[in-house]
Design a protein around this motif. Structure first.
Motif, short mmCIF file in Angstrom:
data_model
loop_
_atom_site.label_atom_id
_atom_site.label_comp_id
_atom_site.label_asym_id
_atom_site.label_seq_id
_atom_site.Cartn_x
_atom_site.Cartn_y
_atom_site.Cartn_z
N ASP A 92 0.83 -1.19 0.00
CA ASP A 92 0.00 0.00 0.00
C ASP A 92 0.88 1.25 0.00
O ASP A 92 1.80 1.37 0.82
N ALA A 93 0.61 2.18 -0.91
CA ALA A 93 1.43 3.39 -1.02
C ALA A 93 1.40 4.21 0.26
O ALA A 93 2.40 4.84 0.63
N THR A 94 0.27 4.20 0.97
CA THR A 94 0.20 4.94 2.24
C THR A 94 1.17 4.34 3.26
O THR A 94 1.88 5.07 3.95
N ALA A 95 1.22 3.01 3.32
CA ALA A 95 2.15 2.35 4.25
C ALA A 95 3.59 2.66 3.88
O ALA A 95 4.44 2.89 4.75
N VAL A 96 3.89 2.70 2.58
CA VAL A 96 5.24 3.02 2.14
C VAL A 96 5.58 4.47 2.48
O VAL A 96 6.67 4.78 2.94
N ALA A 97 4.63 5.38 2.29
CA ALA A 97 4.85 6.78 2.63
C ALA A 97 5.09 6.93 4.14
O ALA A 97 5.97 7.69 4.56
#
Length: 111
Positions: A92-97
């Motif tokens: 998930d891009a949010t988790a990576v951010a």
């Protein structure tokens, strides 16, 4: 060498990080953080683009593309995009951010 991030770093929406510094100062910070997360495969400081190949636990190796956008108020927004390089779903891009925010703040990204 002092703190990694003497400026403010915050997640302003799911995939965008605001950093309280101009883009020219943010690029070296992102390079340092990227080295902790994976291997930089592309860097263009002029257009504000950085790609990092990251091996995630339990997810496919992915390309994390960071796009910088300077703002008139002296902050820089970093948009985080994630694409899997092999089969499966990218993290998930949010988790990576969020992982990137912790890394930029000098925290251990593995905890």
């Amino acid at each position: 060498a002092g703190p990694v991030m003497p400026v403010g770093v915050e997640l302003i929406d799911g995939e965008t990080i605001a950093i309280g510094a101009p883009a020219l100062e943010v690029i070296p910070m992102l390079i340092e953080a990227a080295h902790q997360l994976g291997e930089i495969s592309y860097l263009d400081p002029v257009v504000g683009l950085l790609e990092v190949i990251v091996e995630f636990v339990g997810a496919p190796t992915s390309s994390v593309v960071l796009t910088l956008q300077g703002r008139a108020n002296g902050t820089t927004e970093v948009f985080c995009g994630v694409e899997p390089l092999s089969g499966g779903d990218a993290p998930d891009a949010t988790a990576v951010a969020q992982l990137l925010v912790r890394t930029l703040k000098g925290e251990d990204p593995t905890t």
